[in-house]
Design a protein around this motif. Structure first.
Motif, short mmCIF file in Angstrom:
data_model
loop_
_atom_site.label_atom_id
_atom_site.label_comp_id
_atom_site.label_asym_id
_atom_site.label_seq_id
_atom_site.Cartn_x
_atom_site.Cartn_y
_atom_site.Cartn_z
N GLU A 1 -2.37 2.01 -12.32
CA GLU A 1 -1.33 3.04 -12.13
C GLU A 1 -0.07 2.69 -12.90
O GLU A 1 0.60 3.56 -13.48
N ALA B 1 -3.31 -0.91 -8.58
CA ALA B 1 -1.87 -0.78 -8.83
C ALA B 1 -1.55 -1.05 -10.30
O ALA B 1 -0.70 -0.37 -10.90
N LEU C 1 5.40 0.67 -8.31
CA LEU C 1 4.09 0.19 -8.72
C LEU C 1 4.15 -1.26 -9.16
O LEU C 1 3.20 -2.03 -8.92
N ARG D 1 0.84 -1.21 0.00
CA ARG D 1 0.00 0.00 0.00
C ARG D 1 0.87 1.26 0.00
O ARG D 1 0.55 2.25 -0.68
N ALA E 1 4.28 -3.30 -5.99
CA ALA E 1 2.96 -3.31 -5.35
C ALA E 1 2.00 -4.23 -6.08
O ALA E 1 1.26 -5.01 -5.45
N THR E 2 2.02 -4.17 -7.41
CA THR E 2 1.12 -5.01 -8.21
C THR E 2 1.38 -6.48 -7.94
O THR E 2 0.45 -7.27 -7.73
N LEU F 1 2.29 1.62 -3.46
CA LEU F 1 1.28 2.13 -4.37
C LEU F 1 1.14 3.64 -4.22
O LEU F 1 1.16 4.39 -5.23
N TRP G 1 -7.04 -3.96 -4.89
CA TRP G 1 -5.78 -3.22 -4.74
C TRP G 1 -4.84 -3.55 -5.90
O TRP G 1 -4.14 -2.65 -6.41
#
Length: 889
Positions: free
Chosen positions: A811, A808, A789, A767, A792-793, A770, A804
């Motif tokens: 983004e 991500a 990113l 988080r 995070a993904t 992100l 979530w």
């Protein structure tokens, strides 16, 4: 052929076909007397070619004898008991009076029942038929329902036939309705084709589609007058009995009063009355001898035999049975009681001994009934109070709170001794708690402690500690403060062993009243004590695990809880499992081991429902709601959160609803509904949720929601709340979350970097990555943004945090990188919670039997699931399982 029951017959045949294919199944058949339940069971037997058929019938007079019906069902398979794992073998032997260990956990006995049936099914499919289930003794009903709810891949079919009065939650049901006009007419023509038209019309009208009435009513010569069924059927049976010779009628009465179908006992009693075995022949058609047993063709025939006999004759038969049952003390005790015409200390003492034996075998319902009947036969006031109290305790242990409450109230009107009054207050509080009246439970405990504080401070201290727990769950600072003051006033000594518990209550009071700065330091020693205890000390260890969660030491919470779960599984201590799973699932959730948390919360909820612990079930439901939010399962999250709210409205316990409200807000936050999430969390803080530990953790979500909704001023209060707690906790993970909140509020890069240096929990780190990646992209630093990113993904997808991960991924695409899903990143996502539990245990080297014992399922079910799981995980052996990170995400 069963007229009008084609769909019901097909349902039974489908279950049998499933068992032939290796699948198990269960069904409860409901219906009025005479409606055709027993006939449908007979149809099952006819179609069960190649099956091992096991039968049991509930008997009204055995309803207070623990495990009587289970013994009847399993009798043909008792030679297999020795093949079970030793703890299960000992437990089942003890329950059935075959030796072994008495006093075993009732769920270990239930597991042994399932294991024994699975062993029998290794040689071919098994059909278990339980007729008149409404008359099952409670211990047998619990064991069989436990087994029925866990049937899976054993090739077992379990069919219950019952009237009203039998509770079987979670099992499929079929209700038999009266036959329609066409089927009723066809059945009557099959049985009595020569009836006169007028009589035929009267029988069809009086029977109202009841098959047994259609068969029996034409047999009586009495005028058909309108009487409700089944009384009309019983009257027909009484007419048949009245036509028998006197000795045959007495033989019927003996069999009806004896109740268990023990032909040897019936014949010995008949001999005492000067009746020979030829009387059985005269009663043929109503009584059916078979080997060493004798049964009535229908339960209503037994009722008719009892009803037709005068009271003095029934009394005489009970007395004869007392004489011949000298080797069967429990049955003898009940006949002694039935023969008593007033207070009778001999019968009461015999029932008291029966109750003691029943409790050794976990037959708490039977013990309660025996003690209650003993009380009815007791003249001495002191003994009466004692027996009523013990009956209330047994009823509570049997999961019958209403009955326990009534017995305790009767006893409380008879006792004067403060210790006895305190014990009753403790019991009534326990019942009130389980019924959802937590405020009443708290007040009863405080009142009971006050009665004994002067001469038994330890007993008073234990009651006040329980009262403190209730006050915490009610989020009631004033009540908790009063309890803490009461504990301090007891002046307990170190050797009393309550010092850590007293400190924990005092620290909890400080946390609710003055904030976490004062409370957290005083709680930590209890966590250290709990980690040092290897065995026993369950209450201290559970308290330690709970407090570890309050101080944010989730590794310690997981360590203590997982050891407790393992120990309870191994020793069959099922009553402790739900609360152990509560603390374990909480720790795994906070550590972001989401699949492990899901598996443990699911298993804990199932056991909490089985053992009747609704408050634990409410807490676990809340955890599952939060996990559903992370997964992006909107419908399930809403359903579970609503269940938490319903539970709170009944009990006032805020734990579950705290999870539920947080779950809904987290789901909104993940979907970009920031204002909605913020409104929900602020609303939660206006109620008792503000005193729960979840309010500390969702403060960071409030901050994020406020900033992203463009209302940063609404972040001030939650920011101050979390900042105060983090300062008292002094933990790396809380410092990381604090820096993330500061980064959002101040838009300063150093806070993002500081947060990433401190993060250890993967979901929270992702988080932060992100949010940092989004910030970098807005700053036109797309290359740097893609690094965070991308990480995070990958983490979100690995954790199964779909919304979530979608955010991500979007983004990351906006930062100029195409998203390619990992081929094997989510293999474990395809596993059910039970499958994950099984593979985690298999990876430790446990055998299928050992895994089954830990999870309360059969070894065959374990084998079936492992067969399905290996391809999902891309492995072919248990050795390869051990190399996987199972449940780590």
């Amino acid at each position: 052929m069963l007229r009008g029951r084609e769909h019901d017959q097909r349902a039974i045949e489908d279950l049998l076909d499933g068992a032939r294919a290796g699948r198990s199944g269960a069904v409860v058949i409901w219906g009025d007397p005479g409606i055709g339940k027993t006939a449908l069971l007979a149809h099952a037997v006819e179609r069960a070619e190649g099956f091992r058929v096991l039968r049991s019938t509930g008997v009204e007079t055995e309803a207070e004898l623990p495990f009587a019906a289970l013994h009847q069902l399993l009798r043909p398979e008792l030679a297999r008991v020795a093949t079970l794992p030793e703890p299960q073998s000992d437990a089942l032997k003890g329950a059935l009076g075959l030796g072994g260990g008495a006093g075993q956990d009732r769920f270990l006995i239930s597991l042994a029942t399932l294991s024994l049936l699975a062993e029998a099914a290794e040689e071919g499919p098994v059909l278990c038929l339980v007729d008149d289930a409404h008359w099952l003794d409670q211990a047998s009903a619990d064991a069989l329902l436990f087994a029925a709810r866990r049937l899976d891949a054993e090739a077992i079919v379990l069919v219950f036939a019952t009237r009203e009065g039998f509770s079987a939650p979670g099992l499929p049901e079929r209700r038999l309705d009266p036959l329609d006009a066409e089927a009723a007419a066809a059945l009557l023509d099959d049985r009595d084709p020569g009836l006169a038209d007028a009589t035929r019309a009267r029988v069809l009208g009086e029977s109202r589609g009841n098959p047994l009435a259609l068969i029996e009513l034409p047999r009586t010569g009495d005028p058909l007058k309108p009487l409700p069924l089944p009384r009309r059927i019983q009257e027909a049976y009484e007419a048949r009995i009245a036509a028998l010779p006197p000795n045959a009628r007495t033989m019927l009465l003996l069999a009806a009063v004896e109740g268990t179908g023990d032909l040897g006992v019936v014949l010995r009693a008949a001999e005492r009355l000067g009746i020979g075995a030829e009387a059985l022949g005269a009663a043929e058609g109503i009584l059916s001898p078979d080997g060493g047993t004798v049964t009535f063709a229908h339960p209503l025939m037994r009722a008719a035999a009892l009803h037709a006999a005068p009271f003095d004759q029934r009394l005489a038969v009970h007395r004869v049975l007392v004489d011949v049952l000298h080797d069967h003390e429990d049955r003898q005790a009940w006949h002694l009681a039935a023969a008593a015409l007033g207070p009778d200390e001999r019968a009461a003492s015999a029932l008291e001994r029966t109750a003691a034996r029943a409790r050794e075998r976990h037959g708490h319902a039977a013990a309660a009934a025996a003690l209650e009947r003993a009380a009815e036969l007791t003249a001495d006031r002191e003994k009466l109070a004692t027996r009523l109290t013990e009956a209330a305790v047994a009823a509570a242990d049997a999961g019958r709170p209403e009955r326990a409450q009534g017995l305790a109230e009767r006893a409380s009107r008879l006792v004067d001794d403060p210790r006895a009054m305190a014990r009753l207050a403790d019991l009534r509080a326990r019942v009130a708690f389980e019924r959802g009246s937590v405020h009443i439970a708290h007040d009863l405990l405080v009142s009971g402690a006050g009665r004994v504080a002067e001469f038994d401070p330890v007993a008073a201290g234990l009651m006040l500690v329980d009262a403190g727990r209730n006050a915490w769950q009610l989020s009631d600072p004033e009540r908790l403060r009063d309890v803490a003051a009461g504990l301090r006033a007891l002046r307990l000594r170190p050797e009393d062993g309550l010092e850590t518990a007293v400190d924990a209550v005092a620290a909890a009071a400080e946390s609710l009243n003055r904030g976490p700065t004062e409370g957290l330091p005083a709680m930590r020693p209890l966590v250290d004590d709990a980690r040092r205890i290897d065995r026993e000390g369950y209450q201290l260890r559970i308290n330690g695990a709970f407090v570890a969660g309050l101080v944010g030491d989730f590794e310690a919470q997981r360590e203590i809880s997982s050891a407790l779960v393992e120990e309870c599984r191994t020793l069959g201590m099922t009553g402790w499992l739900p609360i152990s799973y509560v603390t374990l699932a909480s720790a795994e959730l906070y550590l972001n081991r989401f699949r492990g948390a899901l598996a443990d919360a699911t298993e804990g909820l199932r056991i909490a429902s089985d053992v009747g612990q609704p408050h634990r079930a409410g807490y676990l439901t809340g955890i599952l709601a939060w996990l559903a939010a992370v997964q992006g399962d909107d419908a399930r999250c809403a359903e579970l959160a609503a269940s938490c709210a319903d539970h709170f409205s009944i009990t006032g316990i805020a734990n579950g609803t705290a999870w539920g409200e947080w779950a809904l807000a987290l789901l909104d936050l993940s979907r970009g509904r920031h204002t909605r999430a913020l409104d929900r969390l602020e609303g939660a803080m206006a109620g008792p949720v503000r005193h729960q530990i979840q309010a500390v953790h969702f403060a960071a979500d409030q901050v994020e929601a406020a900033v992203r909704a463009g209302e940063p001023e609404r972040a001030k209060k939650p920011m101050a709340r979390f900042e105060e707690w983090a300062a008292a906790a002094r933990l790396d993970w809380s410092d990381a979350v604090l820096h993330r909140c500061l980064a959002l509020l101040e838009s300063r890069e150093e806070h993002y970097l500081a947060a990433l240096r401190s993060h250890a929990r993967p979901f929270e780190r992702a988080r932060t990555e992100l949010l940092y990646g989004e910030w970098l992209r807005r700053e036109r630093r797309k290359r740097e943004a893609r690094t965070y990113l991308r990480a995070a993904t990958e983490t979100f997808h690995r954790l199964g945090a779909r919304p979530w991960g979608d955010r991500a991924s979007a983004e990351l695409r906006a930062a100029g990188e195409a998203v390619v899903a990992s081929a094997d990143a989510d293999k474990q996502a395809d596993l059910s919670p039970q499958e994950l539990q099984i593979v985690r245990l298999a990876a430790t080297g446990l055998t299928n039997r050992e895994i089954g014992a830990r999870l309360f399922i059969s070894a065959k079910t374990v084998s079936y699931h492992l067969y399905r799981v290996f391809p999902k995980l891309g492995v072919s052996s248990r050795v390869e399982l051990a190399r996987l990170e199972l449940g780590a995400s």
